[in-house]
Design an enzyme around this catalytic site. Structure first.
Site, PDB file in Angstrom:
ATOM      1  CG  ASP A  30      -3.608   2.681 -24.030  1.00 38.58           C
ATOM      2  OD1 ASP A  30      -3.248   1.625 -24.539  1.00 38.58           O
ATOM      3  OD2 ASP A  30      -3.534   3.750 -24.533  1.00 38.58           O
ATOM      4  CG  ASN A  87      -5.030  -5.083 -30.847  1.00 39.04           C
ATOM      5  OD1 ASN A  87      -6.144  -5.681 -31.162  1.00 39.04           O
ATOM      6  ND2 ASN A  87      -5.006  -3.882 -30.493  1.00 39.04           N
ATOM      7  N   GLY A  93      -4.217  -4.911 -35.809  1.00 37.30           N
ATOM      8  CA  GLY A  93      -4.361  -3.711 -35.051  1.00 37.30           C
ATOM      9  C   GLY A  93      -3.099  -3.338 -34.132  1.00 37.30           C
ATOM     10  CD  GLN A  94       1.789  -6.175 -31.981  1.00 37.78           C
ATOM     11  OE1 GLN A  94       1.785  -7.306 -32.547  1.00 37.78           O
ATOM     12  NE2 GLN A  94       2.928  -6.129 -31.054  1.00 37.78           N
ATOM     13  CG  HIS A 100       0.945  -4.297 -25.589  1.00 37.27           C
ATOM     14  ND1 HIS A 100       1.617  -4.410 -26.767  1.00 37.27           N
ATOM     15  CD2 HIS A 100      -0.475  -3.741 -26.155  1.00 37.27           C
ATOM     16  CE1 HIS A 100       1.004  -3.685 -27.948  1.00 37.27           C
ATOM     17  NE2 HIS A 100      -0.322  -3.236 -27.473  1.00 37.27           N
ATOM     18  CG  HIS A 102      -4.868  -3.498 -25.288  1.00 33.20           C
ATOM     19  ND1 HIS A 102      -4.720  -1.976 -25.619  1.00 33.20           N
ATOM     20  CD2 HIS A 102      -4.120  -3.875 -26.166  1.00 33.20           C
ATOM     21  CE1 HIS A 102      -4.162  -1.588 -26.247  1.00 33.20           C
ATOM     22  NE2 HIS A 102      -3.695  -2.936 -27.064  1.00 33.20           N
TER      23      HIS A 102
HETATM   24  P1  AMP Z   1      -1.433  -1.926 -29.680  1.00 34.48           P
HETATM   25  O1  AMP Z   1      -2.248  -0.774 -31.031  1.00 34.48           O
HETATM   26  O2  AMP Z   1      -2.422  -3.109 -29.416  1.00 34.48           O
HETATM   27  O3  AMP Z   1      -0.144  -2.119 -30.157  1.00 34.48           O
HETATM   28  O4  AMP Z   1      -1.691  -1.051 -28.455  1.00 34.48           O
HETATM   29  C1  AMP Z   1      -0.492  -0.187 -28.169  1.00 34.48           C
HETATM   30  C2  AMP Z   1      -1.178   0.947 -27.067  1.00 34.48           C
HETATM   31  O5  AMP Z   1      -0.311   1.551 -26.517  1.00 34.48           O
HETATM   32  C3  AMP Z   1      -2.164   2.013 -27.440  1.00 34.48           C
HETATM   33  O6  AMP Z   1      -3.466   1.624 -26.928  1.00 34.48           O
HETATM   34  C4  AMP Z   1      -1.658   3.364 -27.265  1.00 34.48           C
HETATM   35  O7  AMP Z   1      -2.557   4.033 -26.922  1.00 34.48           O
HETATM   36  C5  AMP Z   1      -0.684   2.769 -26.104  1.00 34.48           C
HETATM   37  N1  AMP Z   1       0.490   3.478 -25.781  1.00 34.48           N
HETATM   38  C6  AMP Z   1       1.282   4.100 -26.805  1.00 34.48           C
HETATM   39  N2  AMP Z   1       2.343   4.769 -26.245  1.00 34.48           N
HETATM   40  C7  AMP Z   1       2.286   4.662 -25.030  1.00 34.48           C
HETATM   41  C8  AMP Z   1       2.724   5.368 -23.677  1.00 34.48           C
HETATM   42  N3  AMP Z   1       3.849   6.276 -24.047  1.00 34.48           N
HETATM   43  N4  AMP Z   1       2.252   5.099 -22.554  1.00 34.48           N
HETATM   44  C9  AMP Z   1       1.148   4.421 -22.555  1.00 34.48           C
HETATM   45  N5  AMP Z   1       0.393   3.668 -23.547  1.00 34.48           N
HETATM   46  C10 AMP Z   1       0.834   4.107 -24.718  1.00 34.48           C
END
Ligand code: AMP
Length: 114
Positions: A30, A87, A93-94, A100, A102
């Site tokens: 992340d 999420n 919170g997505q 994906h 986490h």
């Molecule tokens: P969510 O909020 O559950 O949809 O998670 C999305 C996650 O993607 C967040 O924790 C971001 O920090 C992460 N994220 C967004 N853009 C990137 C990227 N280019 N490379 C790696 N992680 C990312």
């Protein structure tokens, strides 16, 4: 899918730190880590969220969980413990609409989550 950042990462069109990658599932670090270990496990296929999963994708979902388990072992957090978070949707919170998981670990997690 157009304009999906995770599809672009899967296609190697934009950079990311890959932990694993095969024809079905990838794992990246992340960009904004919330724990010493913070890895995202995602399918190569664009699936918007858990809410969109179909029974035909049960195998893919199972593979994603096994990839998370294997990375927890590789990162040395399988015995101390870790947290998997998915999420889903706006209130969940997505922020990236590509399914994906986490994988978070390396510190004590608290409950309830925010
Ligand atoms: P969510 O909020 O559950 O949809 O998670 C999305 C996650 O993607 C967040 O924790 C971001 O920090 C992460 N994220 C967004 N853009 C990137 C990227 N280019 N490379 C790696 N992680 C990312």
């Amino acid at each position: 899918m157009n304009d999906c950042i995770f599809c672009a990462i899967a296609a190697h069109e934009i950079p990311a730190t890959f932990v694993r990658e095969d024809d079905e599932v990838l794992a990246i670090r992340d960009v904004n880590p919330q724990a010493p270990v913070h890895v995202l496990i995602l399918p190569r296929e664009h699936i918007e969220s858990v809410a969109e999963l179909t029974p035909s994708q049960d195998g893919l979902w199972g593979r994603m969980l096994h990839v998370a388990q294997a990375i927890a072992e590789d990162e040395g957090i399988d015995e101390t413990g870790f947290r998997l978070v998915v999420n889903t949707g706006k209130a969940g919170g997505q922020t990236v609409d590509h399914l994906h998981i986490h994988l978070l670990g390396g510190r004590q997690m608290t409950w309830p989550p925010g």
